[in-house]
Design an enzyme around this catalytic site. Structure first.
Site, mmCIF file in Angstrom:
data_model
loop_
_atom_site.group_PDB
_atom_site.id
_atom_site.type_symbol
_atom_site.label_atom_id
_atom_site.label_comp_id
_atom_site.label_asym_id
_atom_site.label_seq_id
_atom_site.Cartn_x
_atom_site.Cartn_y
_atom_site.Cartn_z
ATOM 1 N N GLN A 1 -52.195 13.868 7.151
ATOM 2 C CA GLN A 1 -50.839 13.381 7.433
ATOM 3 C C GLN A 1 -50.628 11.979 6.878
ATOM 4 O OE1 GLN A 1 -48.525 15.632 8.677
ATOM 5 N NE2 GLN A 1 -50.375 16.758 8.126
ATOM 6 N N ASP B 1 -49.223 24.063 7.403
ATOM 7 C CA ASP B 1 -48.290 23.567 6.397
ATOM 8 C C ASP B 1 -47.993 24.612 5.331
ATOM 9 O OD1 ASP B 1 -47.716 21.080 7.387
ATOM 10 O OD2 ASP B 1 -49.145 20.001 6.117
ATOM 11 N N HIS C 1 -4.206 30.754 34.300
ATOM 12 C CA HIS C 1 -5.519 31.390 34.329
ATOM 13 C C HIS C 1 -5.600 32.361 35.507
ATOM 14 C CE1 HIS C 1 -6.757 28.356 31.444
ATOM 15 N NE2 HIS C 1 -7.992 28.852 31.403
ATOM 16 N N GLU D 1 -45.498 15.947 16.425
ATOM 17 C CA GLU D 1 -45.094 17.008 15.500
ATOM 18 C C GLU D 1 -46.216 18.039 15.370
ATOM 19 O OE1 GLU D 1 -43.648 17.395 10.824
ATOM 20 O OE2 GLU D 1 -44.804 15.655 11.477
ATOM 21 N N HIS D 2 -47.410 17.591 14.997
ATOM 22 C CA HIS D 2 -48.579 18.456 14.872
ATOM 23 C C HIS D 2 -49.611 18.042 15.925
ATOM 24 C CE1 HIS D 2 -46.974 18.034 10.660
ATOM 25 N NE2 HIS D 2 -46.970 19.355 10.778
ATOM 26 N N HIS E 1 -49.095 11.443 3.380
ATOM 27 C CA HIS E 1 -47.672 11.682 3.098
ATOM 28 C C HIS E 1 -46.980 10.387 2.674
ATOM 29 C CE1 HIS E 1 -46.782 15.864 3.907
ATOM 30 N NE2 HIS E 1 -47.549 15.831 4.979
#
Length: 438
Positions: free
Chosen positions: A268, A370, A429, A336-337, A271
């Site tokens: 990660q 991934d 109504h 996230e992971h 990235h």
């Protein structure tokens, strides 16, 4: 050049742990004012000028002049040719990954993406009708790197959901097209593809131009300009999410080879500098072993400089009192992971409530998720896994309630609706319900 990575070392027994922990987690999704203003200007131009603005910005930002937007469209024949020209090993990898992703999302659709209905005791029909969106746009990043996996993860669930028109946009700076991305578009069932990117591509998809059709929803990651543009067009079209930097959190009990965990943290961190890699472990000696592995393996990494900046700026190796405490901290982070690198992952999985994706066991590297495990890799970041979910078939469908009240049901429900309507001061109504009483 010899880069060093020294992730922040913390222990939950420190008196200042909470303060230091919070500082390391902090990341703001807000873009700066200059980006926001430039994006606003680009979107306004695309909305007003259509193709002309798309052409102008594509030439300015991607150094890609073109006589028309039609000239920037990739034909199905070109996508197919890219697939056919791949090396056999690449073609096989793409086909296997696509098949697994498709299989997972077909199962997902079968489990939770179907219409349903039932009749109550009065014979009234109640239910839900699930229908696909008509047209979606998928944004595929380009420039610094190519992401065929993003094509698969965005287009395949849309295709499985039944979306008829899948429009892909991908920047190709200086006209350099990545053949694996084009081949992935062919495998994933992309309908049309344009070599444009940035905020102008988002604007074109949201507003529509003479050449690019307006879509109902835009999905896919991008840079700060793309994220800002997606925020601005939300409401006119749907969007998947505003993604922050990539994250991985590893819960380790000390039974996994330290080299494996170090490389997972790298996966990660490579990235970008803002990506976050955190290890939570109750074993101090194991944390030292992971740091030693980081020192030894980092020089072998082509993206060592980025990894080092990420780990030094946002990484952390945290010693916890126990695996139970590590799980509690994980739920606060909502990563996230989330890797459960343990010889008994199913012991801990039930207490893990917030995560984009949970990877169980030492052999389940995040990188498999991934690319080819099957579940979607478009995941909530920055703690949003507390309330949001991975991209799925359901993101490309909408649900309509089905209500068919029987004559007998109207006699029972009419008086109830009338009482509530009168209480709200909405007499029409109430009368609409009362008129149907025998």
């Amino acid at each position: 050049m010899n880069f060093q990575a020294r992730p922040l070392r913390l222990s939950t027994t420190q008196t200042d742990f909470e303060a230091e922990f919070h500082k390391r987690l902090h990341w703001s999704a807000e873009t700066d004012d200059e980006i926001e203003q430039r994006v606003a200007d680009i979107l306004k131009d695309v909305q007003q000028e259509g193709d002309a603005a798309v052409l102008r910005y594509t030439e300015r930002f991607d150094a890609l002049p073109a006589p028309s937007v039609a000239a920037l469209e990739l034909t199905q024949a070109e996508l197919e040719a890219a697939f056919d020209a791949l090396e056999p090993v690449q073609r096989h990898a793409l086909e296997v990954a696509a098949a697994r992703i498709r299989s997972y999302h077909q199962a997902q659709k079968q489990a939770s993406g179907q219409s349903w209905s039932y009749r109550d005791e009065d014979g009234s029909l109640l239910g839900q009708k699930v229908t696909p969106l008509d047209r979606v746009g998928i944004y595929v990043p380009g420039g610094k790197a190519a992401y065929p996996s993003s094509v698969l993860m965005n287009a395949i669930p849309a295709n499985v959901a039944g979306v008829e028109d899948i429009i892909m946009v991908v920047p190709t700076p200086r006209g350099e097209k990545n053949q694996l991305v084009l081949a992935a578009a062919y495998v994933a069932g992309v309908s049309r593809a344009f070599t444009i990117g940035g905020a102008q591509a988002v604007g074109a998809l949201a507003y529509g131009t003479a050449t690019i059709p307006k879509v109902d929803k835009i999905t896919g990651p991008g840079n700060a300009y793309v994220a800002s543009a997606k925020k601005r067009v939300f409401g006119l079209v749907g969007i998947d999410m505003i993604a922050g930097p990539s994250e991985i959190l590893v819960l380790a009990d000390g039974t996994t080879p330290p080299d494996w965990v170090a490389m997972d943290l790298f996966s990660q961190a490579e990235h970008d500098e803002l990506a976050q890699s955190i290890l939570l472990c109750p074993d101090a000696a194991y944390i030292e072993a992971v740091q030693e592995a980081i020192d030894r393996l980092l020089p072998t990494m082509p993206r060592a400089e980025i990894i080092a900046k990420s780990l030094n700026g946002r990484g952390a190796l945290i010693q916890t009192r126990s695996m139970q405490e590590a799980c509690e901290i994980s739920n606060r982070i909502a990563p996230e992971h989330l890797e459960v690198s343990s010889d008994e992952p199913h012991r801990w999985e039930p207490v893990l409530r917030h995560a984009g994706a949970i990877f169980l066991g030492a052999y389940t590297s995040e990188s498999l998720g991934d690319y080819c495990a099957g579940p979607n890799h478009v995941l909530p970041t920055s703690g949003t896994a507390r309330f949001s979910s991975p991209l799925s078939v359901m993101d490309f469908q909408k649900r309509s309630s089905i209500i068919e009240v029987s004559a007998a049901g109207a006699q029972k429900l009419g008086p109830i609706a009338n009482v509530l309507a009168q209480g709200e001061g909405l007499q029409a109504h109430g009368q609409a319900a009362v008129m149907r009483l025998r």
